[in-house]
Design an enzyme around this catalytic site. Structure first.
Site, PDB file in Angstrom:
ATOM      1  CG  HIS A   1       9.139  -7.043   1.411  1.00  0.00           C
ATOM      2  ND1 HIS A   1       9.655  -5.855   1.899  1.00  0.00           N
ATOM      3  CD2 HIS A   1       8.048  -6.709   0.684  1.00  0.00           C
ATOM      4  CE1 HIS A   1       8.894  -4.848   1.485  1.00  0.00           C
ATOM      5  NE2 HIS A   1       7.921  -5.341   0.742  1.00  0.00           N
TER       6      HIS A   1
ATOM      7  CG  ASP B   1      -0.332  -0.107   2.538  1.00  0.00           C
ATOM      8  OD1 ASP B   1       0.907  -0.217   2.600  1.00  0.00           O
ATOM      9  OD2 ASP B   1      -1.049  -0.085   3.547  1.00  0.00           O
TER      10      ASP B   1
ATOM     11  CE1 TYR C   1       7.575   3.334   1.246  1.00  0.00           C
ATOM     12  CE2 TYR C   1       7.188   4.466  -0.826  1.00  0.00           C
ATOM     13  CZ  TYR C   1       7.869   3.517  -0.097  1.00  0.00           C
ATOM     14  OH  TYR C   1       8.833   2.745  -0.688  1.00  0.00           O
TER      15      TYR C   1
ATOM     16  CG  PHE D   1       8.595  -1.183  -3.720  1.00  0.00           C
ATOM     17  CD1 PHE D   1       8.983  -1.605  -2.458  1.00  0.00           C
ATOM     18  CD2 PHE D   1       7.895  -2.067  -4.529  1.00  0.00           C
ATOM     19  CE1 PHE D   1       8.690  -2.887  -2.006  1.00  0.00           C
ATOM     20  CE2 PHE D   1       7.595  -3.353  -4.090  1.00  0.00           C
ATOM     21  CZ  PHE D   1       7.991  -3.758  -2.829  1.00  0.00           C
TER      22      PHE D   1
END
Length: 221
Positions: free
Chosen positions: A179, A59, A61, A72
């Site tokens: 991740h 989702d 920031y 990202f």
């Protein structure tokens, strides 16, 4: 506040008929992020016929001014978040260069679909809209893009791998790893070399490789 514009190239997805109206009606807080002008930025910048790589995030920031609607990615003036720092560290080891800031709009313009599974959030409340049904958009968008050509999937972490489970086909490239967050990057993200692997695969497909390290500071269209 102006309403969000549905990207025309994706407008016939079932999501926009069946799910978006109820999500839109729930977005009543005036400070939700990244806001109506950026919520569909990933789809705006990368129409289905241009998608070559799928890179899925979670989702936006939750810090005002950071998110620009791409997974990202942050606005050019924002300091690199910790996960993006690790992404750039791996890119430096893999390719020997990195972009000059955290705006990944240039990836999107080259065919990297930087889509989050949830496209909205409230300030300081990560994941608050994760169960609103946004995830259906990600699966539908990927299916649409698959109709155009084989795709490269970069699936970082269990969330991305679960979100798109069952969609990659034998003709697609799938790169799965931990991740890039500080909690998991050393469990298989570092050393995975996703950028060169994608470019090698694209070249084998007769496609132009992604210029991952290009520095582009202009705001996304």
């Amino acid at each position: 506040m102006q309403p969000a514009r549905i990207p025309p190239a994706w407008a016939d997805l079932a999501f926009f008929r069946e799910d978006w109206p109820s999500i839109r009606d729930r977005l009543v807080a005036p400070d939700w992020l990244p806001g109506p002008d950026r919520v569909f930025a990933a789809l705006e910048l990368t129409p289905p016929e241009r998608v070559r790589v799928v890179l899925l995030g979670q989702d936006p920031y939750p810090t005002p001014g950071d998110a620009n609607g791409l997974a990202f990615s942050v606005t050019p003036e924002t300091a690199l978040p910790r996960s993006l720092k690790n992404i750039y560290a791996e890119m430096r080891d893999d390719l020997g260069a990195t972009p000059g800031n955290g705006d990944l709009s240039h990836w999107a313009r080259q065919g990297v679909l930087l889509l989050n599974t949830s496209l909205s959030v409230l300030p300081g409340q990560a994941g608050v809209h994760a169960k609103w049904g946004w995830d259906r958009l990600a699966r539908q968008a990927v299916r649409r893009a698959q109709a155009e050509r084989p795709l490269a999937f970069i699936l970082w972490g269990a969330h991305a791998q679960k979100a798109l489970a069952g969609l990659p086909r034998p003709q697609d490239l799938v790169i799965e790893s931990a991740h890039p967050s500080p909690l998991s990057a050393r469990r298989g993200f570092f050393g995975s070399r996703p950028f060169s692997r994608v470019n090698d695969w694209l070249a084998a497909q007769g496609e132009t490789p992604i210029d991952w390290a290009l520095c582009e500071t202009a705001p996304a269209a």
